[in-house]
Every structure is written in C-alpha cells, then in structure tokens.
Design a protein around this motif. Sequence first.
Motif, PDB file in Angstrom:
ATOM      1  N   ILE A  14       0.601  -0.767  -0.168  1.00 47.38           N
ATOM      2  CA  ILE A  14      -0.076  -0.001   0.212  1.00 47.38           C
ATOM      3  C   ILE A  14       0.928   1.588  -0.283  1.00 47.38           C
ATOM      4  CG2 ILE A  14      -1.974   1.434   1.060  1.00 47.38           C
ATOM      5  CD1 ILE A  14      -2.142  -1.372   2.674  1.00 47.38           C
ATOM      6  N   ARG A  15       0.619   2.078  -1.399  1.00 51.03           N
ATOM      7  CA  ARG A  15       1.526   3.261  -1.571  1.00 51.03           C
ATOM      8  C   ARG A  15       0.305   4.245  -1.496  1.00 51.03           C
ATOM      9  NH1 ARG A  15       5.880   0.813  -4.579  1.00 51.03           N
ATOM     10  NH2 ARG A  15       4.801  -1.083  -4.882  1.00 51.03           N
ATOM     11  N   PRO A  16       0.995   5.696  -1.684  1.00 51.59           N
ATOM     12  CA  PRO A  16       0.162   6.385  -2.435  1.00 51.59           C
ATOM     13  C   PRO A  16       0.677   6.621  -3.727  1.00 51.59           C
ATOM     14  CG  PRO A  16       0.628   7.402  -0.468  1.00 51.59           C
ATOM     15  CD  PRO A  16       1.980   5.569  -0.135  1.00 51.59           C
ATOM     16  N   ARG A  17       0.665   7.164  -5.142  1.00 45.99           N
ATOM     17  CA  ARG A  17       0.405   7.215  -6.244  1.00 45.99           C
ATOM     18  C   ARG A  17       1.771   7.619  -6.134  1.00 45.99           C
ATOM     19  NH1 ARG A  17      -4.887   7.819 -10.036  1.00 45.99           N
ATOM     20  NH2 ARG A  17      -5.528   5.257  -9.493  1.00 45.99           N
ATOM     21  N   GLU A  18       2.221   8.830  -6.047  1.00 40.08           N
ATOM     22  CA  GLU A  18       3.065   9.934  -5.850  1.00 40.08           C
ATOM     23  C   GLU A  18       4.406   9.499  -4.815  1.00 40.08           C
ATOM     24  OE1 GLU A  18       0.683  11.516  -2.741  1.00 40.08           O
ATOM     25  OE2 GLU A  18       0.021  10.574  -4.934  1.00 40.08           O
ATOM     26  N   ARG A  19       4.688   7.912  -4.514  1.00 40.05           N
ATOM     27  CA  ARG A  19       5.674   7.989  -3.776  1.00 40.05           C
ATOM     28  C   ARG A  19       5.586   6.602  -3.798  1.00 40.05           C
ATOM     29  NH1 ARG A  19       4.356   9.696   2.414  1.00 40.05           N
ATOM     30  NH2 ARG A  19       4.989   7.385   2.832  1.00 40.05           N
ATOM     31  N   ARG A  20       7.441   6.204  -3.639  1.00 36.44           N
ATOM     32  CA  ARG A  20       7.140   4.540  -4.453  1.00 36.44           C
ATOM     33  C   ARG A  20       7.415   4.160  -2.721  1.00 36.44           C
ATOM     34  NH1 ARG A  20      10.254   3.144  -9.065  1.00 36.44           N
ATOM     35  NH2 ARG A  20      10.659   5.588 -10.182  1.00 36.44           N
ATOM     36  N   SER A  21       7.239   4.810  -1.660  1.00 37.36           N
ATOM     37  CA  SER A  21       7.943   3.960  -0.805  1.00 37.36           C
ATOM     38  C   SER A  21       6.326   3.890   0.405  1.00 37.36           C
ATOM     39  CB  SER A  21       8.864   4.200   0.201  1.00 37.36           C
ATOM     40  OG  SER A  21       8.267   5.175   1.072  1.00 37.36           O
ATOM     41  N   GLY A  22       6.004   2.830   0.711  1.00 33.70           N
ATOM     42  CA  GLY A  22       4.869   2.896   1.525  1.00 33.70           C
ATOM     43  C   GLY A  22       4.668   2.105   2.386  1.00 33.70           C
ATOM     44  N   VAL A  23       3.753   1.399   2.553  1.00 27.61           N
ATOM     45  CA  VAL A  23       3.027  -0.375   3.879  1.00 27.61           C
ATOM     46  C   VAL A  23       3.677  -1.918   3.222  1.00 27.61           C
ATOM     47  CG1 VAL A  23       2.840  -0.969   5.761  1.00 27.61           C
ATOM     48  CG2 VAL A  23       2.774   1.267   5.473  1.00 27.61           C
ATOM     49  N   ALA A  24       3.509  -2.254   3.274  1.00 22.78           N
ATOM     50  CA  ALA A  24       3.671  -3.746   2.955  1.00 22.78           C
ATOM     51  C   ALA A  24       3.048  -4.692   4.386  1.00 22.78           C
ATOM     52  CB  ALA A  24       4.575  -4.222   2.583  1.00 22.78           C
ATOM     53  N   HIS A  25       2.541  -4.934   4.320  1.00 23.08           N
ATOM     54  CA  HIS A  25       1.641  -6.057   4.765  1.00 23.08           C
ATOM     55  C   HIS A  25       1.470  -7.644   4.069  1.00 23.08           C
ATOM     56  CE1 HIS A  25      -0.260  -3.165   7.621  1.00 23.08           C
ATOM     57  NE2 HIS A  25      -0.774  -2.628   6.084  1.00 23.08           N
ATOM     58  N   LEU A  26       1.711  -8.421   5.026  1.00 25.65           N
ATOM     59  CA  LEU A  26       1.766  -9.811   4.667  1.00 25.65           C
ATOM     60  C   LEU A  26       0.857 -10.813   5.155  1.00 25.65           C
ATOM     61  CD1 LEU A  26       4.771  -8.684   4.162  1.00 25.65           C
ATOM     62  CD2 LEU A  26       5.471 -10.666   4.303  1.00 25.65           C
ATOM     63  N   LEU A  27       0.243 -11.269   4.729  1.00 25.38           N
ATOM     64  CA  LEU A  27      -1.143 -12.255   4.870  1.00 25.38           C
ATOM     65  C   LEU A  27      -0.446 -14.094   4.761  1.00 25.38           C
ATOM     66  CD1 LEU A  27      -3.918 -13.221   6.436  1.00 25.38           C
ATOM     67  CD2 LEU A  27      -4.276 -12.547   4.028  1.00 25.38           C
ATOM     68  N   SER A  28      -0.486 -14.702   5.793  1.00 25.62           N
ATOM     69  CA  SER A  28       0.033 -15.917   5.521  1.00 25.62           C
ATOM     70  C   SER A  28      -1.215 -17.017   4.761  1.00 25.62           C
ATOM     71  CB  SER A  28      -0.071 -17.245   6.731  1.00 25.62           C
ATOM     72  OG  SER A  28       0.346 -18.032   5.775  1.00 25.62           O
ATOM     73  N   LEU A  29      -0.634 -17.675   3.908  1.00 27.04           N
ATOM     74  CA  LEU A  29      -1.743 -18.296   2.841  1.00 27.04           C
ATOM     75  C   LEU A  29      -2.040 -19.166   3.600  1.00 27.04           C
ATOM     76  CD1 LEU A  29      -0.840 -17.075  -0.378  1.00 27.04           C
ATOM     77  CD2 LEU A  29      -2.692 -16.298   0.898  1.00 27.04           C
ATOM     78  N   SER A  30      -1.548 -19.880   4.269  1.00 30.77           N
ATOM     79  CA  SER A  30      -1.723 -21.494   5.243  1.00 30.77           C
ATOM     80  C   SER A  30      -2.163 -21.907   5.366  1.00 30.77           C
ATOM     81  CB  SER A  30      -0.711 -21.983   5.991  1.00 30.77           C
ATOM     82  OG  SER A  30       0.862 -21.851   5.047  1.00 30.77           O
ATOM     83  N   PRO A  31      -3.491 -20.605   6.142  1.00 30.85           N
ATOM     84  CA  PRO A  31      -4.734 -21.229   7.294  1.00 30.85           C
ATOM     85  C   PRO A  31      -5.773 -21.487   6.132  1.00 30.85           C
ATOM     86  CG  PRO A  31      -3.572 -19.253   8.530  1.00 30.85           C
ATOM     87  CD  PRO A  31      -3.101 -19.674   6.693  1.00 30.85           C
ATOM     88  N   LEU A  32      -5.286 -20.188   4.886  1.00 30.19           N
ATOM     89  CA  LEU A  32      -6.536 -19.911   3.862  1.00 30.19           C
ATOM     90  C   LEU A  32      -6.680 -21.650   3.002  1.00 30.19           C
ATOM     91  CD1 LEU A  32      -5.800 -16.611   2.775  1.00 30.19           C
ATOM     92  CD2 LEU A  32      -7.820 -17.741   4.718  1.00 30.19           C
ATOM     93  N   ARG A  33      -5.915 -22.308   3.071  1.00 26.12           N
ATOM     94  CA  ARG A  33      -5.086 -23.807   2.370  1.00 26.12           C
ATOM     95  C   ARG A  33      -6.464 -24.304   2.446  1.00 26.12           C
ATOM     96  NH1 ARG A  33       0.021 -25.645   3.154  1.00 26.12           N
ATOM     97  NH2 ARG A  33       0.450 -23.802   1.119  1.00 26.12           N
TER      98      ARG A  33
END
Length: 75
Positions: A14-33
């Motif tokens: 997730i980041r604003p259009r005008e910026r290259r840096s932002g926040v990354a949220h990681l979600l494990s896919l294992s519980p969804l398998r």
Amino acid sequence: MHLSITGARLVFDIRPRERRSGVAHLLSLSPLRRIVKDYYTVCDSYYAAIRTATPDRIEALDMAAAPSTTKAPRS
C-alpha cells in the motif's frame, strides 16, 4: 495498492501514487489452504452435476454449498 504472492504469503503493498515507498502487509496463505481446497471440491462437484445430474440433484448441491443464515442455539 498492489497485490502479490511471495512464498506462501499474500502481500498487500500500500502506497500513495506519487511515492515509491509505503507499507507492506503480509498475510500467510496457510490458514486459507483448506478453505480454497474445499471451494474447488464444491466447484468440481457442481460442474460435474451440471453436465449429468437431474435438476433435483443440482438443487441439492446448491443448498449444501449455501452458507447457513441461521445459527444453532448455544447450550
């Protein structure tokens, strides 16, 4: 927002259009398998039924796949 998969994780970048840096949220896919596996099983059964089953059988599959809107009473 940019979505990607890295390893066994879903990445929400997730980041604003005008910026290259932002926040990354990681979600494990294992519980969804298991959920995804069950979903594909239901889809396979439904598509097989569409080709060969009677309308009553297809309706029964629809009812079994539909989420319940009523909750069981707690003891």
